[in-house]
Design a protein around this motif. Structure first.
Motif, mmCIF file in Angstrom:
data_model
loop_
_atom_site.group_PDB
_atom_site.id
_atom_site.type_symbol
_atom_site.label_atom_id
_atom_site.label_comp_id
_atom_site.label_asym_id
_atom_site.label_seq_id
_atom_site.Cartn_x
_atom_site.Cartn_y
_atom_site.Cartn_z
ATOM 1 N N ASN A 1 1.168 -1.159 0.136
ATOM 2 C CA ASN A 1 -0.128 0.261 0.020
ATOM 3 C C ASN A 1 0.972 0.918 -0.109
ATOM 4 N N LEU A 2 0.771 2.148 -0.966
ATOM 5 C CA LEU A 2 1.650 3.503 -1.516
ATOM 6 C C LEU A 2 0.222 4.470 -1.669
ATOM 7 N N SER A 3 1.394 5.678 -0.840
ATOM 8 C CA SER A 3 0.697 6.454 -0.992
ATOM 9 C C SER A 3 -0.493 7.197 -2.261
ATOM 10 N N PRO A 4 -1.126 8.476 -2.514
ATOM 11 C CA PRO A 4 -2.168 8.687 -3.754
ATOM 12 C C PRO A 4 -0.174 9.354 -4.095
ATOM 13 N N PHE A 5 -0.321 9.495 -5.684
ATOM 14 C CA PHE A 5 0.865 10.465 -6.448
ATOM 15 C C PHE A 5 0.398 11.121 -7.531
ATOM 16 N N THR A 6 0.990 11.903 -6.793
ATOM 17 C CA THR A 6 0.085 12.574 -8.316
ATOM 18 C C THR A 6 1.712 14.141 -9.034
ATOM 19 N N PRO A 7 2.876 13.885 -9.463
ATOM 20 C CA PRO A 7 4.225 14.212 -9.507
ATOM 21 C C PRO A 7 3.410 15.514 -10.881
ATOM 22 N N THR A 8 4.072 16.473 -10.825
ATOM 23 C CA THR A 8 4.485 17.571 -11.275
ATOM 24 C C THR A 8 5.360 17.118 -12.334
ATOM 25 N N VAL A 9 4.577 17.681 -13.682
ATOM 26 C CA VAL A 9 5.917 17.076 -14.605
ATOM 27 C C VAL A 9 5.213 18.439 -15.032
ATOM 28 N N SER A 10 6.159 19.025 -16.302
ATOM 29 C CA SER A 10 6.634 20.200 -17.278
ATOM 30 C C SER A 10 7.509 20.186 -17.780
ATOM 31 N N ARG A 11 7.382 20.361 -18.816
ATOM 32 C CA ARG A 11 8.132 19.947 -20.843
ATOM 33 C C ARG A 11 8.896 20.755 -20.993
ATOM 34 N N LYS A 12 9.415 20.700 -21.560
ATOM 35 C CA LYS A 12 10.424 22.289 -22.181
ATOM 36 C C LYS A 12 10.212 22.961 -23.812
ATOM 37 N N THR A 13 9.009 21.267 -24.303
ATOM 38 C CA THR A 13 8.603 22.304 -25.449
ATOM 39 C C THR A 13 7.034 21.667 -25.252
ATOM 40 N N GLY A 14 6.520 22.693 -26.630
ATOM 41 C CA GLY A 14 5.612 23.074 -25.791
ATOM 42 C C GLY A 14 4.845 21.972 -26.440
ATOM 43 N N SER A 15 3.020 22.202 -26.132
ATOM 44 C CA SER A 15 2.037 20.664 -26.060
ATOM 45 C C SER A 15 1.789 19.981 -27.624
ATOM 46 N N ARG A 16 2.876 18.801 -27.776
ATOM 47 C CA ARG A 16 2.391 17.761 -29.010
ATOM 48 C C ARG A 16 2.433 17.361 -28.720
ATOM 49 N N VAL A 17 1.681 16.089 -30.252
ATOM 50 C CA VAL A 17 1.273 14.842 -29.545
ATOM 51 C C VAL A 17 2.099 14.003 -30.865
ATOM 52 N N SER A 18 3.087 13.280 -30.352
ATOM 53 C CA SER A 18 4.210 12.588 -31.207
ATOM 54 C C SER A 18 3.463 11.419 -31.968
ATOM 55 N N ARG A 19 2.992 11.386 -33.209
ATOM 56 C CA ARG A 19 2.577 10.326 -33.676
ATOM 57 C C ARG A 19 3.592 9.690 -34.869
ATOM 58 N N SER B 1 10.208 18.365 -6.009
ATOM 59 C CA SER B 1 9.531 17.563 -7.037
ATOM 60 C C SER B 1 8.430 17.931 -7.984
ATOM 61 N N LYS B 2 9.503 18.221 -8.486
ATOM 62 C CA LYS B 2 8.964 19.307 -9.958
ATOM 63 C C LYS B 2 10.372 18.014 -11.030
ATOM 64 N N GLN B 3 9.533 17.512 -11.810
ATOM 65 C CA GLN B 3 9.921 16.655 -12.911
ATOM 66 C C GLN B 3 9.475 17.465 -14.371
ATOM 67 N N VAL B 4 10.752 17.345 -15.190
ATOM 68 C CA VAL B 4 10.682 18.030 -16.485
ATOM 69 C C VAL B 4 11.276 17.123 -17.218
ATOM 70 N N TRP B 5 10.592 17.154 -18.532
ATOM 71 C CA TRP B 5 10.971 16.076 -19.501
ATOM 72 C C TRP B 5 10.623 16.855 -20.778
ATOM 73 N N ASP B 6 11.394 16.332 -21.509
ATOM 74 C CA ASP B 6 11.416 16.650 -23.581
ATOM 75 C C ASP B 6 10.554 16.251 -23.723
ATOM 76 N N SER B 7 8.898 15.223 -23.814
ATOM 77 C CA SER B 7 8.803 14.863 -24.722
ATOM 78 C C SER B 7 7.089 14.715 -23.837
ATOM 79 N N GLU B 8 6.261 14.817 -23.991
ATOM 80 C CA GLU B 8 4.473 14.595 -23.628
ATOM 81 C C GLU B 8 3.989 13.496 -23.402
ATOM 82 N N GLU B 9 3.639 13.330 -25.012
ATOM 83 C CA GLU B 9 2.333 12.348 -25.658
ATOM 84 C C GLU B 9 3.259 12.084 -26.520
ATOM 85 N N MET B 10 3.181 10.729 -26.412
ATOM 86 C CA MET B 10 2.917 9.760 -27.839
ATOM 87 C C MET B 10 1.608 8.844 -28.050
#
Length: 373
Positions: A35-53, A243-252
């Motif tokens: 049993n682990l506590s609820p996790f809701t990370p704060t994720v920010s991206r370097k690039t704009g909001s886009r979807v890689s297809r 506890s902020k996280q920065v990722w270089d990609s958003e969606e796939m």
């Protein structure tokens, strides 16, 4: 929802609760979930909001050489459950909008009712498309089952003629004919399996972040590599303060596959040439056929101290057949001001000159037919 990990990994569903103890757990395969506590990370991206297809032809799997009927049965059952859930969700939304229209007919503006009516018609069209899509999948599966039974019969005939005495010419011809039929039925099964795979829709995967509790520290850098058949997705992230996280990609967007599993590899980037592989797991994807978005957590290492949180949304249609009513589900109907009755122009009224022209034309027609005005 459950995203199972193969072969002995564990996956927790939507919520993660804090561990009762950080002293460690047993490594036996039959231990209960922690049993682990609820996790809701704060994720920010370097690039704009886009979807890689990933829709180039190189990522589409060719027809398999050996059919997998048992695996296709499992995927078909999961797909039918997902389509049934999709139909139920949109039926509920349709009933909700119909009730709202009936309650708003007396004391509402025409623009509001017009917008609701548009949403109702859009959902009705989407429901018809879903039903047609489900019937198409059923037809492909029935044809696949027929070819499988024919293939099993040809296999039994080949086995019977092979064990017997192949001395006579009739026996050799029958063996050759059975072998030819077995090969033909196998090719048909592979083609139908590929056709059914092309009707699975899309998986929209969104990166939510890593959950490590005491494991993640500010300044740590990670690389996540996902492999799904010929489809690839590599992204890098950094853990910052608070506890902020920065990722270089958003969606796939991944195309679902029947016989492939989603492989996830997480690497910690220590220095320029020092990379440590945290975990490499393979996950089941047949449980992702659901009507609503799902947030899943995947255990990256054996102890489960590092987890990957993903949000997966399944679209039953591909990019060339996007549903127009999917965006109306679970959303409140909006009122557009331009549909107000106050700024709607009335139909044009003919002038007196136009009325006289119409009367003269009508009189001329009656005179030509010998009638009287």
């Amino acid at each position: 929802m459950s995203l199972s990990v193969r072969p002995q990994r564990r996956v927790l569903v939507t919520k993660i609760n804090r561990s009762q103890s950080f002293a460690g757990v047993n490594s036996s395969a039959d231990r209960p979930f922690r049993n682990l506590s609820p996790f809701t990370p704060t994720v920010s991206r370097k690039t704009g909001s886009r979807v890689s297809r990933m829709f180039s032809m190189s990522h589409k799997s060719p027809p398999p050489k050996v059919p997998q009927p048992n695996r296709l049965d499992e995927v078909y059952e999961a797909l039918k459950k997902g389509l049934t859930a999709y139909l139920e969700v949109h039926q509920l939304e349709l009933e909700k909008l119909s009730t709202q229209i009936r309650e708003s007919k007396r004391n509402s503006r025409l623009g509001f009712l017009y917008d609701l009516d548009k949403q109702v018609k859009s959902i009705e069209r989407f429901l018809r498309r879903l039903e047609f899509h489900a019937s198409k999948i059923d037809e492909l599966y029935e044809a696949y089952c027929i070819q499988r039974r024919l293939r099993d019969g040809a296999h039994n005939m080949v086995k019977a003629y092979s064990t017997g005495s192949p001395g006579s010419r009739e026996a050799r011809e029958s063996l050759a004919e059975a072998s030819k039929g077995y090969k033909e039925y196998t090719e048909n099964m592979c083609l139908l399996e590929n056709d059914l795979e092309s009707q699975l829709g899309e998986f929209h995967v969104r990166m939510k972040g890593l959950a490590g509790f005491a494991r993640l520290c500010a300044g740590d850098q990670y690389e996540i590599f996902m492999k799904y058949g010929r489809q690839r997705w590599k992204l890098r992230g950094r853990i910052e303060v608070n506890s902020k996280q920065v990722w270089d990609s958003e969606e796939m967007v991944f195309l679902p596959l029947i016989t492939e599993f989603l492989s996830i590899k997480v690497t910690e980037l220590k220095s320029l040439a020092n990379h440590v592989v945290v975990g490499n797991v393979s996950c089941e994807t047949k449980d992702l056929f659901a009507a609503l978005p799902q947030v899943v957590a995947v255990d990256i290492n054996d102890l489960g101290t590092l987890k990957l949180s993903l949000e997966v949304t399944w679209n039953p249609f591909d990019k060339d057949d996007q549903p127009s009513a999917a965006s109306t589900v679970n959303k409140a109907p909006t009122v557009n001001k331009r549909f107000s009755t106050y700024n709607q122009s009335p139909p044009d009224t003919p002038s007196l000159r136009e009325q006289a022209f119409y009367v003269s034309v009508h009189q001329a027609g009656l005179l030509r037919r010998g009638g009287r005005w």
